[in-house]
Structures are given as structure tokens and as C-alpha cells.
Design a protein around this motif. Structure first.
Motif, PDB file in Angstrom:
ATOM      1  N   SER A  33       0.865  -1.183   0.000  1.00  0.00           N
ATOM      2  CA  SER A  33       0.000   0.000   0.000  1.00  0.00           C
ATOM      3  C   SER A  33       0.906   1.239   0.000  1.00  0.00           C
ATOM      4  O   SER A  33       1.289   1.734   1.054  1.00  0.00           O
ATOM      5  CB  SER A  33      -0.884  -0.055   1.258  1.00  0.00           C
ATOM      6  N   ALA A  55      -7.889  -3.051   3.511  1.00  0.00           N
ATOM      7  CA  ALA A  55      -7.611  -4.060   2.470  1.00  0.00           C
ATOM      8  C   ALA A  55      -7.713  -5.484   3.010  1.00  0.00           C
ATOM      9  O   ALA A  55      -7.974  -6.417   2.257  1.00  0.00           O
ATOM     10  CB  ALA A  55      -6.227  -3.816   1.874  1.00  0.00           C
ATOM     11  N   ILE A 102     -10.185  -1.816  -3.224  1.00  0.00           N
ATOM     12  CA  ILE A 102      -8.896  -1.202  -3.538  1.00  0.00           C
ATOM     13  C   ILE A 102      -8.296  -1.889  -4.766  1.00  0.00           C
ATOM     14  O   ILE A 102      -8.094  -3.110  -4.773  1.00  0.00           O
ATOM     15  CB  ILE A 102      -7.952  -1.293  -2.324  1.00  0.00           C
ATOM     16  N   THR A 106      -5.563  -3.036  -7.427  1.00  0.00           N
ATOM     17  CA  THR A 106      -4.131  -3.350  -7.373  1.00  0.00           C
ATOM     18  C   THR A 106      -3.610  -3.696  -8.762  1.00  0.00           C
ATOM     19  O   THR A 106      -4.379  -4.099  -9.643  1.00  0.00           O
ATOM     20  CB  THR A 106      -3.836  -4.554  -6.449  1.00  0.00           C
ATOM     21  N   GLN A 133      -1.188  -1.537  -4.548  1.00  0.00           N
ATOM     22  CA  GLN A 133      -2.450  -0.794  -4.559  1.00  0.00           C
ATOM     23  C   GLN A 133      -2.267   0.532  -5.293  1.00  0.00           C
ATOM     24  O   GLN A 133      -1.289   1.255  -5.031  1.00  0.00           O
ATOM     25  CB  GLN A 133      -2.921  -0.530  -3.136  1.00  0.00           C
TER      26      GLN A 133
END
Ligand SMILES: [Ca+2]
Length: 349
Positions: free
Chosen positions: A223, A278, A285, A287, A324
Motif C-alpha cells: 500500500s 484491504a 482497492i 491493485t 495498490q
């Protein structure tokens, strides 16, 4: 015919059977914790109220402040929210190699100085105590106890995780997944650093640890700042949280209220909260799969993460991970607020 009837009956039974609840995900919360408005605390509030997560333990590390502050503050928060059943283990007081310079003393972060903890708001925890076992031993023992089952939410410098990998060669092979807040990828949108021009704070504090961890082979969800910059916490969200009265929302109000009174337009990026959400709602989210590595040369790019779809010259050490990049904001912030204001207790072991 009889076989067919039995099969029909079986199918009917399966169709009408109540959905079997998934067992809660075992997680370890590894953090450079501090009181709100700091993001680790705001991530912990979400985790504490998420029944999908079984918080086996919290491990602390130097980062935003010293490890002493991280420990004192998390003990106090657990006591104040009546979640003292979650054990806390103190980890690394300093990065593997990185030592702070005069430059660091003028910027965010107290990781370079092992300062004693000042009293958290409301005083030190009274009944909630630190475990005697250290964080590295705890990480190793817990992953050994539950091979393939433990997810580590790592939202501080990665010192503890790298040390556990060095201590126990089988550690990496037995961790289910790592969700890491760290890094910034200049090859994607919004990828500048927040500490040096290109380095994100957690990776900058302990670049060697970040490189060890990213190269470990553990399945990683990263992240980075690219996604944090799309998660902007404003007074509108604050107001919705403090409109509900719970021990958690009272802590939010006491610690963040004065800031919003002074500057109602302040915006806080939800770095660690995105990583925490997440775990529960990965579908919110977006990715991309990229190869990512961290620069440990003590020069202009110390602690800088670099990512690309294919290996590049000098990037041979990079490993594939899920990075992400974007967030479904409306659903994300609704879920975040719903959980933080909830009185529902998390799943018990
Ligand atoms: Ca953090």
C-alpha cells in the motif's frame, strides 16, 4: 432412481443450509503506533471492530516516535477501549543500519532517538501491561504455531519483520501474507516521496529491512503513497465519527477535535487505514501486479522503492507483489466510518 432422489435431497439440503461463517483471519498488527490523529491508531480502531479479523497480537517498532512511545500509546488505547485481551510485544528500538542525521532531527519522525515515552493523553495504562516476550520472538513463535495462517499488517518501518526473517529461516515460508504500508512508486501516478523527494517515510527509516522483506518471497500486498494520496480524511468524516458515542469515538474526539476547531479544512491522508481496510474489503482497492525493490545505496535514492511490470537493469532483485493504486472512495470511507463507530466486538478466540 433411489440414488437420484438421495442426490436431489442432498442438493436441496445444501441449497437451504445457512452459509457457514468464515473463520476470522489471524493477524499480527506491527506498528510504529501513536495516539490519534496518527494513522496507526486510526487503523487499529478499524481492526478492533472488524469481526473478520482475529488480532493475535500487536508488535511495536520505532518509526513515527520511539518504540517506547509506540508501546505506551498502544497499551493505553487498548485499556481505554476495553480490549486488554490483545497482547502487546515491544520490538526494535532502531532500524537495522540507518542512523539519524541532523537532517532527520528537523523532520517528521523520532525513530533515531530512543526517547522515553511521555504520558499518553489521560496517563499511562494502569492495568494493561506489556508482555515480557520480545516482538521478534513472538513473531517467530506465532508463525511457527500457525504455519500458513498468519497475515501480518505491517504499518511501520519493517525492522521487526526483517529481524524475524533473519532469526528463523522458515519464517518467510510460513507467513500467509504481508500487507505493508510503505513505499512510493514514481512509475505510477502520485508516486513522489513524502520524506525525501522520492522516498516514503517507513521505507526511508529502514531501507535495509524493507529490501529484506520485499525480497522474502512472502505474498505481499503493498500500500504505497500512490494509493494513500487518494484517501483523504476530512472534517466531514470526523463529524460522522464523533456523532456516535463509544469509547473509540470519544478518543477520536478528544485527540482530533482541537485540530479541527483550529483548522476545519485540514486533510489527513489515510496511509495505514488503507492497508487495514484491504484485509477486510480488498475489492474496494484496485491493485496491479508489479516487481518492486528498494534502493539501499546510501545516496540520493536511499530508501526509494522502484516498481515495474518487468525486470530492469539493476532491478534483478525485485519481486512480484500486488501494488495498490486506486480506491473506491465512497464505499471505502462508508465502511471505515461504519466500523470505527460500531460497538460490535471483534471475534474472540
Ligand atoms: Ca505507521
Amino acid at each position: 432412481m433411489r440414488t437420484l432422489s438421495a442426490l436431489t435431497l442432498l442438493l436441496a439440503l445444501v441449497a437451504t443450509a445457512p452459509a457457514v461463517a468464515q473463520p476470522a483471519q489471524k493477524i499480527i498488527f506491527d506498528t510504529d503506533f501513536a495516539f490519534p490523529p496518527q494513522d496507526d491508531a486510526m487503523a487499529l480502531f478499524f481492526v478492533l471492530n472488524s469481526p473478520e479479523l482475529d488480532v493475535l497480537g500487536i508488535t511495536t517498532v520505532a518509526g513515527n516516535r520511539s518504540v517506547n512511545v509506540a508501546t505506551a500509546d498502544v497499551l493505553k488505547i487498548l485499556e481505554a477501549t476495553s480490549r486488554s485481551e490483545i497482547p502487546v510485544y515491544q520490538g526494535a528500538a532502531a532500524p537495522l543500519l540507518h542512523t539519524g542525521t541532523e537532517w532527520d532531527t528537523k523532520r517528521h519522525g523520532g525513530w533515531y532517538a530512543n526517547e522515553p515515552a511521555p504520558q499518553p493523553p489521560g496517563g499511562f495504562a494502569v492495568s494493561k501491561k506489556l508482555e515480557s516476550q520480545g516482538a521478534i520472538d513472538y513473531l517467530v513463535a506465532t508463525v511457527r504455531k500457525y504455519p500458513g495462517q498468519v497475515t501480518i499488517l505491517a504499518i511501520g518501518p519493517l525492522t521487526n519483520i526483517a529481524m524475524a526473517m533473519r532469526m528463523e529461516p522458515r519464517f518467510s515460508g510460513n507467513v500467509r501474507q504481508l500487507v505493508i504500508m510503505g513505499g512510493a512508486l514514481a512509475s505510477l501516478a502520485d508516486g513522489g516521496g513524502n520524506h525525501t523527494p522520492n522516498a516514503e517515510f517507513n521505507f526511508y527509516v529502514d531501507p535495509e529491512a524493507a529490501q529484506i522483506v520485499l525480497r522474502s518471497g512472502i505474498p505481499i500486498v503493498l500500500s504505497p503513497l500512490n494509493v494513500s494520496r487518494k484517501a483523504r480524511f476530512t472534517k466531514e468524516s470526523y463529524d460522522k465519527i464523533v456523532a456516535v458515542d463509544t469509547p473509540i469515538t470519544r478518543l477520536v474526539k478528544d485527540t482530533m477535535g482541537p485540530g479541527y476547531q483550529q483548522r476545519p479544512d485540514r486533510v489527513a491522508l489515510m496511509y495505514d487505514q488503507v492497508a487495514a481496510v484491504a484485509l477486510v474489503a480488498p475489492e474496494l482497492i484496485k491493485t496491479v501486479e508489479l516487481l518492486v525493490d528498494v534502493d539501499i545505496n546510501p545516496a540520493a535514492n536511499y530508501g526509494v522503492s522502484v516498481g515495474a511490470p518487468q525486470i530492469w537493469p539493476g532491478g534483478e532483485g525485485a519481486r512480484k507483489m500486488q501494488v495498490q493504486t486506486d480506491i473506491e472512495w465512497d464505499r471505502f470511507i462508508r465502511l471505515y466510518i461504519e466500523r470505527v463507530t460500531s460497538t460490535r466486538p471483534a471475534a474472540k478466540r
